[in-house]
Design an enzyme around this catalytic site. Sequence first.
Site, PDB file in Angstrom:
ATOM      1  N   GLU B  29      42.731  39.623  50.298  1.00  7.30           N
ATOM      2  CA  GLU B  29      44.160  39.596  50.624  1.00  7.30           C
ATOM      3  C   GLU B  29      44.972  40.277  49.525  1.00  7.30           C
ATOM      4  O   GLU B  29      44.828  39.932  48.351  1.00  7.30           O
ATOM      5  CB  GLU B  29      44.616  38.142  50.800  1.00  7.30           C
ATOM      6  CG  GLU B  29      44.014  37.508  52.040  1.00  7.30           C
ATOM      7  CD  GLU B  29      43.981  35.986  51.994  1.00  7.30           C
ATOM      8  OE1 GLU B  29      44.710  35.382  51.207  1.00  7.30           O
ATOM      9  OE2 GLU B  29      43.193  35.413  52.774  1.00  7.30           O
ATOM     10  N   GLU B  60      40.379  33.651  55.080  1.00  6.31           N
ATOM     11  CA  GLU B  60      39.317  33.523  54.081  1.00  6.31           C
ATOM     12  C   GLU B  60      37.931  33.346  54.699  1.00  6.31           C
ATOM     13  O   GLU B  60      36.942  33.875  54.188  1.00  6.31           O
ATOM     14  CB  GLU B  60      39.600  32.353  53.128  1.00  6.31           C
ATOM     15  CG  GLU B  60      40.702  32.625  52.110  1.00  6.31           C
ATOM     16  CD  GLU B  60      42.109  32.459  52.670  1.00  6.31           C
ATOM     17  OE1 GLU B  60      42.239  31.986  53.824  1.00  6.31           O
ATOM     18  OE2 GLU B  60      43.077  32.797  51.969  1.00  6.31           O
ATOM     19  N   PHE B  83      42.964  32.441  45.270  1.00  2.69           N
ATOM     20  CA  PHE B  83      42.873  31.261  44.393  1.00  2.69           C
ATOM     21  C   PHE B  83      41.561  30.574  44.757  1.00  2.69           C
ATOM     22  O   PHE B  83      41.237  30.475  45.945  1.00  2.69           O
ATOM     23  CB  PHE B  83      44.024  30.283  44.657  1.00  2.69           C
ATOM     24  CG  PHE B  83      45.359  30.747  44.138  1.00  2.69           C
ATOM     25  CD1 PHE B  83      45.843  30.293  42.914  1.00  2.69           C
ATOM     26  CD2 PHE B  83      46.128  31.626  44.868  1.00  2.69           C
ATOM     27  CE1 PHE B  83      47.083  30.720  42.443  1.00  2.69           C
ATOM     28  CE2 PHE B  83      47.367  32.062  44.402  1.00  2.69           C
ATOM     29  CZ  PHE B  83      47.845  31.605  43.174  1.00  2.69           C
ATOM     30  N   ASP B  85      40.857  27.682  45.018  1.00  2.00           N
ATOM     31  CA  ASP B  85      41.084  26.559  45.941  1.00  2.00           C
ATOM     32  C   ASP B  85      40.820  26.977  47.391  1.00  2.00           C
ATOM     33  O   ASP B  85      40.438  26.160  48.213  1.00  2.00           O
ATOM     34  CB  ASP B  85      42.538  26.094  45.828  1.00  2.00           C
ATOM     35  CG  ASP B  85      42.942  25.869  44.379  1.00  2.00           C
ATOM     36  OD1 ASP B  85      43.065  24.713  43.975  1.00  2.00           O
ATOM     37  OD2 ASP B  85      43.114  26.863  43.655  1.00  2.00           O
ATOM     38  N   PHE B  86      41.038  28.239  47.701  1.00  2.00           N
ATOM     39  CA  PHE B  86      40.888  28.686  49.095  1.00  2.00           C
ATOM     40  C   PHE B  86      39.451  29.067  49.432  1.00  2.00           C
ATOM     41  O   PHE B  86      39.152  29.430  50.563  1.00  2.00           O
ATOM     42  CB  PHE B  86      41.841  29.845  49.407  1.00  2.00           C
ATOM     43  CG  PHE B  86      43.256  29.580  48.962  1.00  2.00           C
ATOM     44  CD1 PHE B  86      43.764  28.291  48.954  1.00  2.00           C
ATOM     45  CD2 PHE B  86      44.073  30.607  48.515  1.00  2.00           C
ATOM     46  CE1 PHE B  86      45.048  28.028  48.515  1.00  2.00           C
ATOM     47  CE2 PHE B  86      45.358  30.356  48.074  1.00  2.00           C
ATOM     48  CZ  PHE B  86      45.851  29.066  48.074  1.00  2.00           C
ATOM     49  N   HIS B 129      46.484  24.817  43.961  1.00  2.00           N
ATOM     50  CA  HIS B 129      46.311  26.162  43.393  1.00  2.00           C
ATOM     51  C   HIS B 129      45.763  26.111  41.967  1.00  2.00           C
ATOM     52  O   HIS B 129      45.965  27.045  41.206  1.00  2.00           O
ATOM     53  CB  HIS B 129      47.650  26.901  43.329  1.00  2.00           C
ATOM     54  CG  HIS B 129      48.167  27.398  44.636  1.00  2.00           C
ATOM     55  ND1 HIS B 129      48.743  26.577  45.565  1.00  2.00           N
ATOM     56  CD2 HIS B 129      48.226  28.642  45.168  1.00  2.00           C
ATOM     57  CE1 HIS B 129      49.138  27.295  46.611  1.00  2.00           C
ATOM     58  NE2 HIS B 129      48.835  28.550  46.401  1.00  2.00           N
TER      59      HIS B 129
HETATM   60  C1  LIG Z   1      44.652  29.892  52.541  1.00  2.00           C
HETATM   61  C2  LIG Z   1      45.589  30.644  51.691  1.00  2.00           C
HETATM   62  N1  LIG Z   1      45.353  31.949  51.464  1.00  2.00           N
HETATM   63  C3  LIG Z   1      46.181  32.661  50.683  1.00  2.00           C
HETATM   64  C4  LIG Z   1      47.258  32.068  50.107  1.00  2.00           C
HETATM   65  C5  LIG Z   1      48.199  32.864  49.226  1.00  2.00           C
HETATM   66  N2  LIG Z   1      49.438  33.083  49.954  1.00  2.00           N
HETATM   67  C6  LIG Z   1      50.473  32.232  49.839  1.00  2.00           C
HETATM   68  S1  LIG Z   1      51.697  32.594  50.891  1.00  2.00           S
HETATM   69  C7  LIG Z   1      50.873  33.931  51.498  1.00  2.00           C
HETATM   70  C8  LIG Z   1      51.487  34.755  52.559  1.00  2.00           C
HETATM   71  C9  LIG Z   1      51.843  33.925  53.733  1.00  2.00           C
HETATM   72  O1  LIG Z   1      52.403  34.715  54.714  1.00  2.00           O
HETATM   73  P1  LIG Z   1      53.157  34.071  55.944  1.00  2.00           P
HETATM   74  O2  LIG Z   1      52.289  33.059  56.594  1.00  2.00           O
HETATM   75  O3  LIG Z   1      53.645  35.177  56.776  1.00  2.00           O
HETATM   76  O4  LIG Z   1      54.360  33.277  55.275  1.00  2.00           O
HETATM   77  P2  LIG Z   1      55.574  33.893  54.417  1.00  2.00           P
HETATM   78  O5  LIG Z   1      55.149  33.859  52.991  1.00  2.00           O
HETATM   79  O6  LIG Z   1      55.849  35.244  54.905  1.00  2.00           O
HETATM   80  O7  LIG Z   1      56.696  32.939  54.653  1.00  2.00           O
HETATM   81  C10 LIG Z   1      49.649  34.069  50.879  1.00  2.00           C
HETATM   82  C11 LIG Z   1      48.679  35.122  51.162  1.00  2.00           C
HETATM   83  C12 LIG Z   1      47.458  30.698  50.343  1.00  2.00           C
HETATM   84  N3  LIG Z   1      48.467  30.024  49.775  1.00  2.00           N
HETATM   85  N4  LIG Z   1      46.617  30.019  51.139  1.00  2.00           N
END
Ligand SMILES: Cc1ncc(C[n+]2csc(CCOP(=O)(O)OP(=O)(O)O)c2C)c(N)n1
Lengths: 318, 325
Positions: B29, B60, B83, B85-86, B129
Amino acid sequence: MDLEKSKLQDMYLKMLHIRRFEEKVAHFFTLGKVHGTTHLYVGEEACAVGACSALEEKDYITSTHRGHGHCISKGIDLNRMMAELLGKETGYCKGKGGSMHIADLSRGNLGANGVVGGGQAIAVGAALTLRMKKSDQVVLCFFGDGASNAGSFHEALNLAAIWKLPVIFFCENNLYGMSMPVSKSMNVRDVAEKAAAYGIPGRVVDGNNVLEVYSAVLEAREYARSSGPILLEAKTYRWLGHSKSDANVYRTREEIADWKERCPIKSFRKYLEENGVFTASELDAIERQASSDIDKAVEFAEQSPYPSMDTVCDDVYA
Amino acid sequence: MREITYAQAIKEAMCEEMRRDERVFLIGEDVGLYGGAFGVSVGMLEEFGEERVRDTPISEAAVIGAAVGAAVTGMRPVAEIMFSDFLTIGTDQLVNQAAKIRYMFGGKAKVPMVVRTPGGSGTGAAAQHSQSLEAWFCHIPGLKVVAPSTPADAKGLLKAAIRDDNPVVFFEQKLLYRKKGPVPQEDYVIPLGKADIKREGKDATIITYGRMVQACLKVAEDLAGQGIDIEVVDPRTLLPLDKGALISSAAKTGRVLIVHEAVQTGGIGGEIASVIAESEAFYYLDAPIKRLGGLDVPIPYCPELEKNVVPTEKTITEAVLKLFE
Ligand SMILES: Cc1ncc(C[n+]2csc(CCOP(=O)(O)OP(=O)(O)O)c2C)c(N)n1
Ligand SMILES: [Mg+2]
């Protein structure tokens, strides 16, 4: 739409609370008063406020990493919320959760979530409780466009669909999941199209129009109670970076400026004024109130103590 | 020698391996244009293009699964999980698939892949995290688990991991990414499964890895002033463990403290203690083997609490002194 003045005032005030709250948090970050990371909701206020205003207090929501707006919209004590951001003992999570974990179970807020896609199946479970307890409340599950690509999204929609559970899956499509544009992360144009795979309705709404969101969720709520899950997709945009450490390299200044033109708060103000709901000076007064509420929250938070190390092992188990 | 950061060292390892071997590619990602959440892959998209620096949706399970599938069929993927954690979300693919395919298939397949992922607390990102989950994966035969503590180790170990024919979980550390250290410019690998003595000493051994190595070295320097001469041993690879190196250091000093950030209960420290207790080093011990891990709690948000749920220089010093009581 015939909404009571007090309802409209509450919606406007909440949108302003969110905006002012987020501005304050962003400022605290630059000062180093808030640590960690935070995902600000500026620009998306109409989604949370429109959606939660159509819910009843006992309805549940599940929220996301970008959850401040959801919390405020579901009705939260701003003081305790700000205190949590500052890691204080008086905060919603006693200073142990921070920005990504604020929850207020007393108002049906099952919590923000640090894991993208983490709340979707939880929403299904909460709806299962409602069903088994013969309640006629509903669950509204907030999630982002990015989360609609997580496996949990598909499993959760399928479960809710086969069991006809009262869940409103509410996608805030702000066009990006971190740096990933929806045009690259999925092969359909609208997240709402994904509903077809589960045999449930999917609808797109203007996520920057609080009244449109409100009426869509109101209808969806009736549908969810009588017929089962529904997927709503609110098109919106986040004005700021994904989190504090984002240089915005994946989008243009023009695009950001363009969306700022469509400010959900400004346009709601315009609506309220042009339709004679409130005068300009009444609206100014609401704005002043919003600012002063946030100032009070800051004062409360700053004066609160930090949790003591003696409590660090509390609450691991019930 | 020139100094670069831990993050730059990791990038250098990936770039060198990608130039050397077309089968190596990066998938994860926001690894492309964004350069990874912690900036590790900044600039790699420009050099290698979208095909080999592949951005993925938030998926993931499918990212790790796709790495498994690509690896089994002849590629050598490096998957980044933003992270650690994921990892939980992709753990089926890692534990039930990647780790077991070779064995289940009677040795007919191999799964040469690396999952790179940052762990650890200290960034204020709270409970979801900040975990240190390395011990989970040490319980899975078929996986290798690596946790480098310095930029030079990170480069050499990652290159070895990429060249290894087995699935490797490579635990990076958020708080180390910006730390600089000397890193050889040339192509070198550090074999997996080989510990490194970060400081020689004769009075006690501290076994530690990852970000705790720096803290333990600092404690060792301070205690040297009090006439206590500490050896700091970094296993670097947690699975397989370099048992010989750990046992011989324990036998040499007769006193052992194991330090890790991961919660103490069920941590790798218990395994290391057992390895030593079961060995001939047991007869040389002058004190019970001691562990110092994180408290058995999720990582709290409040900075003061966060700092103190994992070992600190103060608690490490106290634990060392206990060995001499
Ligand atoms: C399972 C997981 N993968 C990756 C992340 C890192 N991460 C946090 S927010 C995000 C983007 C989320 O996108 P969206 O669902 O469109 O929500 P937005 O941030 O646009 O509100 C990512 C990749 C995470 N927190 N959890
Ligand atoms: Mg999004």
